[in-house]
Design a protein around this motif. Structure first.
Motif, short mmCIF file in Angstrom:
data_model
loop_
_atom_site.label_atom_id
_atom_site.label_comp_id
_atom_site.label_asym_id
_atom_site.label_seq_id
_atom_site.Cartn_x
_atom_site.Cartn_y
_atom_site.Cartn_z
N THR A 10 7.30 9.96 -12.72
CA THR A 10 8.75 10.00 -12.48
C THR A 10 9.44 10.35 -13.79
O THR A 10 9.11 9.80 -14.84
CB THR A 10 9.29 8.64 -11.97
N THR B 158 10.44 17.33 -6.20
CA THR B 158 9.04 17.37 -6.61
C THR B 158 8.88 18.49 -7.63
O THR B 158 9.21 19.64 -7.34
CB THR B 158 8.12 17.63 -5.41
N SER C 293 -5.78 8.80 -8.76
CA SER C 293 -4.40 9.20 -8.46
C SER C 293 -3.54 9.26 -9.71
O SER C 293 -3.89 8.74 -10.76
CB SER C 293 -3.77 8.23 -7.46
N HIS D 129 9.88 13.43 -9.14
CA HIS D 129 8.90 12.42 -8.71
C HIS D 129 7.69 13.13 -8.12
O HIS D 129 7.82 14.09 -7.36
CB HIS D 129 9.50 11.47 -7.68
N LEU D 130 6.51 12.62 -8.50
CA LEU D 130 5.27 13.26 -8.09
C LEU D 130 4.20 12.21 -7.84
O LEU D 130 4.03 11.28 -8.63
CB LEU D 130 4.80 14.22 -9.19
N GLU D 131 3.47 12.37 -6.75
CA GLU D 131 2.32 11.52 -6.46
C GLU D 131 1.15 12.41 -6.05
O GLU D 131 1.27 13.21 -5.12
CB GLU D 131 2.64 10.51 -5.33
N LEU D 132 0.02 12.28 -6.76
CA LEU D 132 -1.16 13.08 -6.48
C LEU D 132 -2.35 12.16 -6.22
O LEU D 132 -2.54 11.17 -6.91
CB LEU D 132 -1.50 13.98 -7.67
N GLU D 133 -3.15 12.51 -5.22
CA GLU D 133 -4.41 11.83 -4.98
C GLU D 133 -5.52 12.87 -5.20
O GLU D 133 -5.59 13.88 -4.49
CB GLU D 133 -4.49 11.27 -3.56
N GLN E 142 -4.42 6.56 -12.58
CA GLN E 142 -5.54 5.76 -12.10
C GLN E 142 -6.73 6.68 -11.85
O GLN E 142 -6.59 7.90 -11.85
CB GLN E 142 -5.14 5.01 -10.83
N THR F 94 0.83 9.10 -10.63
CA THR F 94 2.23 8.99 -10.21
C THR F 94 3.11 9.27 -11.41
O THR F 94 2.91 8.71 -12.49
CB THR F 94 2.54 7.59 -9.66
N ASP G 131 1.83 2.52 -17.29
CA ASP G 131 3.14 3.15 -17.23
C ASP G 131 3.56 3.55 -18.62
O ASP G 131 3.46 2.78 -19.56
CB ASP G 131 4.17 2.16 -16.66
N HIS H 171 1.87 7.01 -14.49
CA HIS H 171 0.85 6.02 -14.14
C HIS H 171 -0.39 6.75 -13.67
O HIS H 171 -0.35 7.47 -12.66
CB HIS H 171 1.38 5.10 -13.03
#
Length: 209
Positions: A51, A6, A47, A62-66, A44, A49, A152, A42
């Motif tokens: 990579t 991360t 959120s 890799h990262l995912e945020l809300e 939204q 995302t 993307d 990506h």
């Protein structure tokens, strides 16, 4: 096999109930030596995302945020350098008050830190100087945007979005923004403490001057 990690993320914000261009989030993802062809982003309304893969470091980020609130993906501005991806994410709701935190869930995460280089207190933001955004590119007309609701960014030439500097052209500024763990602010969560620390630093610098 490449390790998946991360990346470190820095953030700051501004707010305004009247001017949309002053109501945004600064977001910087530190990903050294990741070429544009190895990026996927990506975005939204609630959120993000990301990579990215570094061939030289044999590392996949890799990262995912809300997010705490909604943003306008179509207004996002991006600057990619040899060290990071910087973004301006514009908040959808105009409001004078800051978001209390970046993320929807109220918990500390080790990779997320306040960007004190860009942070100003909520009651002092109108006095803060305008940021130089000449290296940022917008997302208008980018392939894969899906009507502005997200997209993307795999294979997009980020160097064309990054102004004259482009990919690998920001070494001098990269040195100025290099992050040392000893100089990093507190982790996400205790915003009151962070704001207080920022104020103390400003007072000390004024006294020294």
């Amino acid at each position: 096999m490449a390790a998946t990690v991360t990346p470190e993320v820095l953030w700051a914000q501004r707010s305004s109930s009247a001017e949309a261009n002053k109501n945004f989030i600064y977001l910087t993802i530190n990903i050294p030596d990741v070429p544009p062809s190895n990026l996927k982003l990506h975005i939204q309304p609630t959120s993000l995302t990301f990579t990215g893969h570094s061939d030289s470091l044999k590392r996949t980020y890799h990262l995912e945020l809300e997010f705490y609130g909604e943003i306008d993906p179509s207004a996002t501005k991006i600057n990619h350098t040899s060290r990071d991806v910087e973004m301006k994410l514009f908040k959808k709701e105009l409001a004078d008050a800051y978001w209390p935190r970046l993320l929807k869930e109220s918990k500390k995460v080790h990779f997320l830190k306040t960007d004190f280089d860009k942070w100003v207190d909520e009651d002092e933001q109108n006095e803060a100087p305008e940021e130089d955004l000449s290296n940022f590119g917008g997302m208008d007309g980018m392939p894969g945007m899906g009507g502005g609701a997200g997209g993307d960014f795999g294979g997009i030439d980020f160097s064309k979005l990054s102004g004259a500097g482009g990919l690998g052209g920001g070494d001098e500024s990269d040195e100025e923004h290099s992050s040392d763990d000893e100089d990093m602010p507190a982790l996400e969560g205790d915003e009151a403490e962070e704001a207080e620390e920022a104020g103390e630093k400003k007072d000390e610098s004024k006294a020294a001057a």
